[in-house]
Design a protein around this motif. Structure first.
Motif, PDB file in Angstrom:
ATOM      1  N   UNK A  56       0.838  -1.199   0.000  1.00  0.00           N
ATOM      2  CA  UNK A  56       0.000   0.000   0.000  1.00  0.00           C
ATOM      3  C   UNK A  56       0.872   1.248   0.000  1.00  0.00           C
ATOM      4  N   UNK A  57       0.278   2.367  -0.416  1.00  0.00           N
ATOM      5  CA  UNK A  57       0.993   3.637  -0.351  1.00  0.00           C
ATOM      6  C   UNK A  57       1.076   4.067   1.113  1.00  0.00           C
ATOM      7  N   UNK A  58       2.070   4.885   1.463  1.00  0.00           N
ATOM      8  CA  UNK A  58       2.133   5.391   2.836  1.00  0.00           C
ATOM      9  C   UNK A  58       0.822   6.092   3.199  1.00  0.00           C
ATOM     10  N   UNK A  59       0.279   5.834   4.385  1.00  0.00           N
ATOM     11  CA  UNK A  59      -1.064   6.301   4.720  1.00  0.00           C
ATOM     12  C   UNK A  59      -1.192   7.745   5.216  1.00  0.00           C
ATOM     13  N   UNK A  60      -0.099   8.383   5.586  1.00  0.00           N
ATOM     14  CA  UNK A  60      -0.191   9.695   6.228  1.00  0.00           C
ATOM     15  C   UNK A  60       0.019  10.809   5.206  1.00  0.00           C
ATOM     16  N   UNK A  61      -0.959  11.711   5.102  1.00  0.00           N
ATOM     17  CA  UNK A  61      -0.876  12.857   4.191  1.00  0.00           C
ATOM     18  C   UNK A  61       0.180  13.842   4.685  1.00  0.00           C
ATOM     19  N   UNK A  62       0.658  14.661   3.765  1.00  0.00           N
ATOM     20  CA  UNK A  62       1.650  15.681   4.128  1.00  0.00           C
ATOM     21  C   UNK A  62       1.451  16.922   3.266  1.00  0.00           C
ATOM     22  N   UNK A  63       1.736  18.066   3.865  1.00  0.00           N
ATOM     23  CA  UNK A  63       1.703  19.327   3.145  1.00  0.00           C
ATOM     24  C   UNK A  63       0.308  19.914   3.060  1.00  0.00           C
ATOM     25  N   UNK A  64       0.185  20.990   2.369  1.00  0.00           N
ATOM     26  CA  UNK A  64       1.197  21.627   1.540  1.00  0.00           C
ATOM     27  C   UNK A  64       2.337  22.231   2.364  1.00  0.00           C
ATOM     28  N   UNK A 106       1.353  15.729  -0.399  1.00  0.00           N
ATOM     29  CA  UNK A 106       1.146  14.299  -0.611  1.00  0.00           C
ATOM     30  C   UNK A 106      -0.244  13.938  -0.101  1.00  0.00           C
ATOM     31  N   UNK A 107      -1.090  13.353  -0.975  1.00  0.00           N
ATOM     32  CA  UNK A 107      -2.463  12.988  -0.626  1.00  0.00           C
ATOM     33  C   UNK A 107      -2.686  11.497  -0.917  1.00  0.00           C
ATOM     34  N   UNK A 108      -2.640  10.658   0.112  1.00  0.00           N
ATOM     35  CA  UNK A 108      -2.890   9.233  -0.122  1.00  0.00           C
ATOM     36  C   UNK A 108      -4.375   8.897  -0.083  1.00  0.00           C
ATOM     37  N   UNK A 109      -4.742   7.854  -0.793  1.00  0.00           N
ATOM     38  CA  UNK A 109      -6.084   7.294  -0.728  1.00  0.00           C
ATOM     39  C   UNK A 109      -6.203   6.554   0.604  1.00  0.00           C
ATOM     40  N   UNK A 110      -7.299   6.709   1.355  1.00  0.00           N
ATOM     41  CA  UNK A 110      -7.436   6.031   2.646  1.00  0.00           C
ATOM     42  C   UNK A 110      -7.313   4.500   2.554  1.00  0.00           C
ATOM     43  N   UNK A 111      -7.621   3.926   1.397  1.00  0.00           N
ATOM     44  CA  UNK A 111      -7.525   2.477   1.233  1.00  0.00           C
ATOM     45  C   UNK A 111      -6.105   2.020   0.893  1.00  0.00           C
TER      46      UNK A 111
END
Length: 158
Positions: A56-64, A106-111
């Protein structure tokens, strides 16, 4: 004959002087645009490494990051390790150690199946923004990453 030669040389010199500023601006804009491409590629590599181990992609959003943007800081942002200390950036192992001109997000999908990494910059600080995005999607079995890039330019009167 010398008179004509001096005229032609003088004209060539004037043409060179007239085109130098625009050529420099075009070259500078090209170099600045490459900044976001290189850093988006780096983040894409980091995401692919996480996907290879977790599926899975890393789950925690970051930024702007940074806030305020680079134009509010005089046109270029200086390296600031505190800005990149947010949990999402740390999870990606991402920071910028030199000056830069874009704001990153960075905006990950919750899934955990996809993410968007965005670089937004007003390179001339004239209200015209360039948005470069890297769209990352994980395949069904969580073993590979597909990258799609998009570049959008918005003008102040749009």
């Amino acid at each position: 004959m010398w008179r004509r030669l001096r005229y032609v040389l003088g004209l060539a010199a004037l043409c060179a002087l007239a085109t130098c500023p625009s050529a420099k601006r075009a070259c500078t804009a090209d170099v600045q645009a490459r900044e976001s491409d290189a850093l988006l590629d780096y983040v894409g590599d980091r995401i692919a490494e996480v996907v290879a181990t977790t599926g899975k992609v890393p789950p925690v959003a970051a930024g702007p990051t940074p806030v305020p943007g680079c134009c509010e800081q005089g046109g270029a942002c200086n390296a600031d390790s505190v800005s990149w200390d947010a949990p999402g950036w740390r999870a990606l192992g991402f920071s910028i150690d030199g000056s830069f001109r874009y704001t990153y997000q960075y905006e990950p999908d919750p899934m955990g199946a996809s993410a968007i990494v965005r670089a937004t910059g007003d390179l001339a600080c004239d209200g015209t923004s360039r948005v470069d995005e890297l769209h990352v999607s994980v395949d069904a079995d969580g073993t590979s990453v597909t990258r799609t890039y998009s570049h959008i330019v918005t003008h102040p009167d749009d």
